[in-house]
Write a protein that holds these residues in place. Structure first.
Motif, PDB file in Angstrom:
ATOM      1  N   ALA A  80     -57.550 112.734  32.419  1.00 52.20           N
ATOM      2  CA  ALA A  80     -58.055 111.353  32.390  1.00 52.20           C
ATOM      3  C   ALA A  80     -56.992 110.384  31.914  1.00 52.20           C
ATOM      4  O   ALA A  80     -56.899 109.249  32.391  1.00 52.20           O
ATOM      5  CB  ALA A  80     -59.297 111.261  31.506  1.00 52.20           C
ATOM      6  N   ALA A  81     -56.170 110.808  30.950  1.00 51.54           N
ATOM      7  CA  ALA A  81     -55.152 109.916  30.384  1.00 51.54           C
ATOM      8  C   ALA A  81     -54.116 109.490  31.411  1.00 51.54           C
ATOM      9  O   ALA A  81     -53.459 108.462  31.267  1.00 51.54           O
ATOM     10  CB  ALA A  81     -54.452 110.592  29.198  1.00 51.54           C
ATOM     11  N   THR A  82     -53.984 110.299  32.476  1.00 48.29           N
ATOM     12  CA  THR A  82     -53.036 109.944  33.532  1.00 48.29           C
ATOM     13  C   THR A  82     -53.765 109.459  34.782  1.00 48.29           C
ATOM     14  O   THR A  82     -53.177 109.379  35.858  1.00 48.29           O
ATOM     15  CB  THR A  82     -52.152 111.152  33.891  1.00 48.29           C
ATOM     16  N   GLY A  83     -55.057 109.183  34.635  1.00 48.17           N
ATOM     17  CA  GLY A  83     -55.802 108.572  35.726  1.00 48.17           C
ATOM     18  C   GLY A  83     -56.672 109.505  36.526  1.00 48.17           C
ATOM     19  O   GLY A  83     -57.302 109.081  37.495  1.00 48.17           O
ATOM     20  N   GLU A  84     -56.740 110.799  36.161  1.00 49.17           N
ATOM     21  CA  GLU A  84     -57.590 111.729  36.903  1.00 49.17           C
ATOM     22  C   GLU A  84     -59.064 111.320  36.749  1.00 49.17           C
ATOM     23  O   GLU A  84     -59.475 110.774  35.735  1.00 49.17           O
ATOM     24  CB  GLU A  84     -57.398 113.163  36.387  1.00 49.17           C
ATOM     25  N   GLU A 130     -57.402 114.313  25.777  1.00 44.88           N
ATOM     26  CA  GLU A 130     -57.165 113.123  26.589  1.00 44.88           C
ATOM     27  C   GLU A 130     -57.045 111.871  25.724  1.00 44.88           C
ATOM     28  O   GLU A 130     -56.224 110.990  25.990  1.00 44.88           O
ATOM     29  CB  GLU A 130     -58.284 112.957  27.615  1.00 44.88           C
ATOM     30  N   LEU A 131     -57.861 111.803  24.671  1.00 44.81           N
ATOM     31  CA  LEU A 131     -57.769 110.662  23.759  1.00 44.81           C
ATOM     32  C   LEU A 131     -56.409 110.642  23.065  1.00 44.81           C
ATOM     33  O   LEU A 131     -55.798 109.576  22.900  1.00 44.81           O
ATOM     34  CB  LEU A 131     -58.885 110.725  22.708  1.00 44.81           C
ATOM     35  N   MET A 132     -55.932 111.807  22.670  1.00 51.33           N
ATOM     36  CA  MET A 132     -54.637 111.883  21.993  1.00 51.33           C
ATOM     37  C   MET A 132     -53.488 111.532  22.935  1.00 51.33           C
ATOM     38  O   MET A 132     -52.538 110.848  22.543  1.00 51.33           O
ATOM     39  CB  MET A 132     -54.442 113.264  21.381  1.00 51.33           C
ATOM     40  N   GLU A 137     -49.412 107.395  24.558  1.00 50.33           N
ATOM     41  CA  GLU A 137     -48.981 106.353  25.490  1.00 50.33           C
ATOM     42  C   GLU A 137     -49.005 104.978  24.819  1.00 50.33           C
ATOM     43  O   GLU A 137     -48.061 104.181  24.976  1.00 50.33           O
ATOM     44  CB  GLU A 137     -49.901 106.352  26.711  1.00 50.33           C
ATOM     45  N   SER A 138     -50.055 104.699  24.060  1.00 47.19           N
ATOM     46  CA  SER A 138     -50.172 103.409  23.371  1.00 47.19           C
ATOM     47  C   SER A 138     -49.089 103.245  22.312  1.00 47.19           C
ATOM     48  O   SER A 138     -48.501 102.169  22.155  1.00 47.19           O
ATOM     49  CB  SER A 138     -51.553 103.283  22.715  1.00 47.19           C
ATOM     50  N   ILE A 139     -48.819 104.320  21.570  1.00 48.87           N
ATOM     51  CA  ILE A 139     -47.778 104.271  20.535  1.00 48.87           C
ATOM     52  C   ILE A 139     -46.400 104.067  21.159  1.00 48.87           C
ATOM     53  O   ILE A 139     -45.574 103.295  20.642  1.00 48.87           O
ATOM     54  CB  ILE A 139     -47.810 105.564  19.691  1.00 48.87           C
ATOM     55  N   ASP A 140     -46.173 104.728  22.283  1.00 46.55           N
ATOM     56  CA  ASP A 140     -44.872 104.591  22.957  1.00 46.55           C
ATOM     57  C   ASP A 140     -44.652 103.180  23.497  1.00 46.55           C
ATOM     58  O   ASP A 140     -43.518 102.755  23.714  1.00 46.55           O
ATOM     59  CB  ASP A 140     -44.748 105.615  24.090  1.00 46.55           C
ATOM     60  N   LEU A 192     -52.611 101.922   4.162  1.00 50.28           N
ATOM     61  CA  LEU A 192     -52.900 100.500   3.939  1.00 50.28           C
ATOM     62  C   LEU A 192     -52.259  99.633   5.023  1.00 50.28           C
ATOM     63  O   LEU A 192     -52.419  98.411   5.025  1.00 50.28           O
ATOM     64  CB  LEU A 192     -52.377 100.075   2.560  1.00 50.28           C
ATOM     65  N   THR A 193     -51.548 100.279   5.924  1.00 49.84           N
ATOM     66  CA  THR A 193     -50.837  99.567   6.982  1.00 49.84           C
ATOM     67  C   THR A 193     -51.738  99.336   8.191  1.00 49.84           C
ATOM     68  O   THR A 193     -52.459 100.242   8.623  1.00 49.84           O
ATOM     69  CB  THR A 193     -49.596 100.369   7.425  1.00 49.84           C
ATOM     70  N   THR A 194     -51.704  98.128   8.730  1.00 50.48           N
ATOM     71  CA  THR A 194     -52.476  97.799   9.929  1.00 50.48           C
ATOM     72  C   THR A 194     -51.653  98.106  11.175  1.00 50.48           C
ATOM     73  O   THR A 194     -50.472  97.776  11.246  1.00 50.48           O
ATOM     74  CB  THR A 194     -52.862  96.310   9.933  1.00 50.48           C
ATOM     75  N   THR A 195     -52.282  98.753  12.136  1.00 51.86           N
ATOM     76  CA  THR A 195     -51.583  99.049  13.384  1.00 51.86           C
ATOM     77  C   THR A 195     -52.581  99.002  14.538  1.00 51.86           C
ATOM     78  O   THR A 195     -53.718  98.573  14.371  1.00 51.86           O
ATOM     79  CB  THR A 195     -50.890 100.425  13.312  1.00 51.86           C
ATOM     80  N   ILE A 196     -52.148  99.440  15.703  1.00 50.60           N
ATOM     81  CA  ILE A 196     -53.000  99.412  16.884  1.00 50.60           C
ATOM     82  C   ILE A 196     -54.178 100.380  16.722  1.00 50.60           C
ATOM     83  O   ILE A 196     -54.050 101.409  16.060  1.00 50.60           O
ATOM     84  CB  ILE A 196     -52.198  99.776  18.153  1.00 50.60           C
ATOM     85  N   PRO A 197     -55.341 100.073  17.304  1.00 48.49           N
ATOM     86  CA  PRO A 197     -56.472 101.013  17.232  1.00 48.49           C
ATOM     87  C   PRO A 197     -56.180 102.264  18.046  1.00 48.49           C
ATOM     88  O   PRO A 197     -55.621 102.182  19.144  1.00 48.49           O
ATOM     89  CB  PRO A 197     -57.629 100.211  17.824  1.00 48.49           C
ATOM     90  N   LEU A 198     -56.529 103.414  17.498  1.00 47.64           N
ATOM     91  CA  LEU A 198     -56.257 104.694  18.164  1.00 47.64           C
ATOM     92  C   LEU A 198     -57.571 105.395  18.502  1.00 47.64           C
ATOM     93  O   LEU A 198     -58.475 105.494  17.667  1.00 47.64           O
ATOM     94  CB  LEU A 198     -55.401 105.585  17.266  1.00 47.64           C
ATOM     95  N   LEU A 199     -57.677 105.875  19.716  1.00 47.45           N
ATOM     96  CA  LEU A 199     -58.906 106.505  20.191  1.00 47.45           C
ATOM     97  C   LEU A 199     -59.234 107.767  19.415  1.00 47.45           C
ATOM     98  O   LEU A 199     -60.388 108.021  19.076  1.00 47.45           O
ATOM     99  CB  LEU A 199     -58.775 106.834  21.679  1.00 47.45           C
ATOM    100  N   SER A 200     -58.222 108.581  19.127  1.00 47.18           N
ATOM    101  CA  SER A 200     -58.467 109.863  18.467  1.00 47.18           C
ATOM    102  C   SER A 200     -58.776 109.708  16.989  1.00 47.18           C
ATOM    103  O   SER A 200     -59.140 110.685  16.321  1.00 47.18           O
ATOM    104  CB  SER A 200     -57.268 110.796  18.654  1.00 47.18           C
ATOM    105  N   ALA A 201     -58.641 108.498  16.448  1.00 49.92           N
ATOM    106  CA  ALA A 201     -58.953 108.253  15.040  1.00 49.92           C
ATOM    107  C   ALA A 201     -60.383 107.750  14.856  1.00 49.92           C
ATOM    108  O   ALA A 201     -60.832 107.557  13.726  1.00 49.92           O
ATOM    109  CB  ALA A 201     -57.975 107.246  14.445  1.00 49.92           C
ATOM    110  N   LYS A 202     -61.110 107.551  15.948  1.00 53.56           N
ATOM    111  CA  LYS A 202     -62.472 107.029  15.840  1.00 53.56           C
ATOM    112  C   LYS A 202     -63.422 108.072  15.237  1.00 53.56           C
ATOM    113  O   LYS A 202     -63.260 109.276  15.440  1.00 53.56           O
ATOM    114  CB  LYS A 202     -62.994 106.609  17.216  1.00 53.56           C
ATOM    115  N   LYS A 203     -64.410 107.584  14.512  1.00 50.51           N
ATOM    116  CA  LYS A 203     -65.438 108.462  13.984  1.00 50.51           C
ATOM    117  C   LYS A 203     -66.284 109.008  15.136  1.00 50.51           C
ATOM    118  O   LYS A 203     -66.385 108.382  16.194  1.00 50.51           O
ATOM    119  CB  LYS A 203     -66.318 107.708  12.997  1.00 50.51           C
ATOM    120  N   PHE A 204     -66.889 110.191  14.902  1.00 47.72           N
ATOM    121  CA  PHE A 204     -67.684 110.783  15.981  1.00 47.72           C
ATOM    122  C   PHE A 204     -68.801 111.660  15.422  1.00 47.72           C
ATOM    123  O   PHE A 204     -68.781 112.104  14.273  1.00 47.72           O
ATOM    124  CB  PHE A 204     -66.798 111.610  16.914  1.00 47.72           C
TER     125      PHE A 204
END
Length: 368
Positions: A80-84, A130-132, A137-140, A192-204
């Protein structure tokens, strides 16, 4: 505040059936992959028995409950991360939710079309991978922008901000490459650092879709797939539910549904459990405003001040906050009226720094 939970899973695990039950909707539930293409969303009230009690005491004309928005996100597949599949679109839908509900199938059904064997842990790992990958990709994309900013003219505070973010993202990327989503969550939540939201860090939460026959006498507890989920994620994070049964219950009138639940030995609808656990998992509590016109439940993150809570009601109340009369639902149930609560000293005047507790009933005083 807006609360949004997304139902995620591989194709044909029962997501759309569960979504229809949760929200009393009627989106397609066909037996083929990618039946859901565009995400569907609907708002559901959070069950709270306190509301009816408060309405009776205050003789409120209407009741407004807390709500959760559920989103039925189309089935993800490996790649999915590459569009599948239709992956990139769906991963962006996941980015918008506060909590991920991983729906996994825990029983064989020859009538269900699947491209893989029943493997709930494998399903979870496929989606998390896929989330990771999407996070990498987002971090890069983010790191070159930080490095470019660091080459510009910055004051000390800006220099530290970008340096700290670069250090954090570099550490997270290494962990992502190792496939360790748990450590990703720890790095994000403790920093304590703010950065981009990450999918794999979401609660579940894990929603274990079990067979109807396994409901009686909680037979699902002996299901090896369910046991494997409990062993890995813990009983607090796994909710057993028969999506088909829950959907059928929503199609009955209240008395018929209650009779059916009693026959199956169901003490509480699994849907209510899912909604409540969604609420709790996000660290939310409820405070109330009550009067003859309405009784209103307000969700806020635990640890918010009374002034911040006032802002949930209206921005003017936060801006012009003076103080608040506060007492708790439990005291009201004991003393039965505000007059009695005042007489016994259970009603307090709180300033702006007071931390709201679950069940607090508040009267905000303000001036703008």
């Amino acid at each position: 505040m807006s609360i949004k939970a997304g139902l995620v899973g591989l194709p044909n695990v029962g997501k759309s059936t569960l979504f229809n039950a949760l929200t009393k909707s009627s989106i397609p539930m066909e037996n083929y992959p990618f039946c859901t293409i565009d995400p569907h969303s609907a708002i559901t009230e959070v069950p709270d028995a306190r509301l009816s009690q408060l309405q009776n005491i205050y003789h409120s004309k209407k009741v407004i409950a807390s709500t959760v928005t559920f989103v039925d996100i189309a089935g993800l597949v490996k790649g999915a991360a590459t569009g599948e599949g239709l992956g990139n679109q769906f991963l962006s839908n996941i980015r918008e939710v506060d909590l991920i509900l991983h729906v996994v199938r825990c029983f064989e059904d020859p009538a269900i079309i699947r491209s893989t064997e029943i493997d709930p842990l494998g399903d979870f790992d496929t989606i998390t991978a896929e989330l990771m990958l999407k996070d990498i990709e987002s971090i890069d994309k983010r790191i070159p922008k930080i490095e470019k900013s660091l080459k510009g003219k910055l004051n000390n505070a800006e220099q530290k901000m970008y340096t700290d973010e670069l250090t954090l993202l570099t550490s997270i990327r290494k962990v992502l490459e190792q496939g360790d989503s748990q450590t990703v969550k720890q790095l994000v939540t403790t920093s304590l650092t703010t950065t981009i939201p990450l999918l794999s860090a979401k609660k579940f939460l894990i929603i274990a879709n079990i067979a109807e026959k396994e409901l009686e006498a909680q037979a699902y507890e002996n299901n090896p797939y369910f046991q494997a989920l409990i062993q890995r994620f813990g009983s607090d994070n796994v909710v057993p539910v028969s999506a088909r049964v829950e959907y059928e219950l929503t199609q009955m009138d209240a008395s018929e549904a209650q009779e059916c639940m009693e026959m199956m030995g169901i003490s509480e609808p699994s849907l209510d459990v899912i909604i409540k656990k969604t609420y709790d998992n996000l660290g939310l509590i409820t405070f109330f405003t009550c009067g003859p016109n309405e009784t209103h439940a307000w969700p806020i993150p635990k640890g918010k001040t009374i002034r911040q809570a006032a802002g949930e009601i209206h921005s003017d109340l936060e801006r012009g906050f003076i103080c608040a009369d506060v007492f708790n639902y439990t005291d009201l149930m004991t003393y039965k009226s505000e007059v009695a609560i005042k007489t016994t000293g259970k009603m307090r005047v709180e300033g702006q720094g007071y931390l709201v507790q679950d069940g607090d009933i508040v009267h905000i005083k303000f001036n703008v």
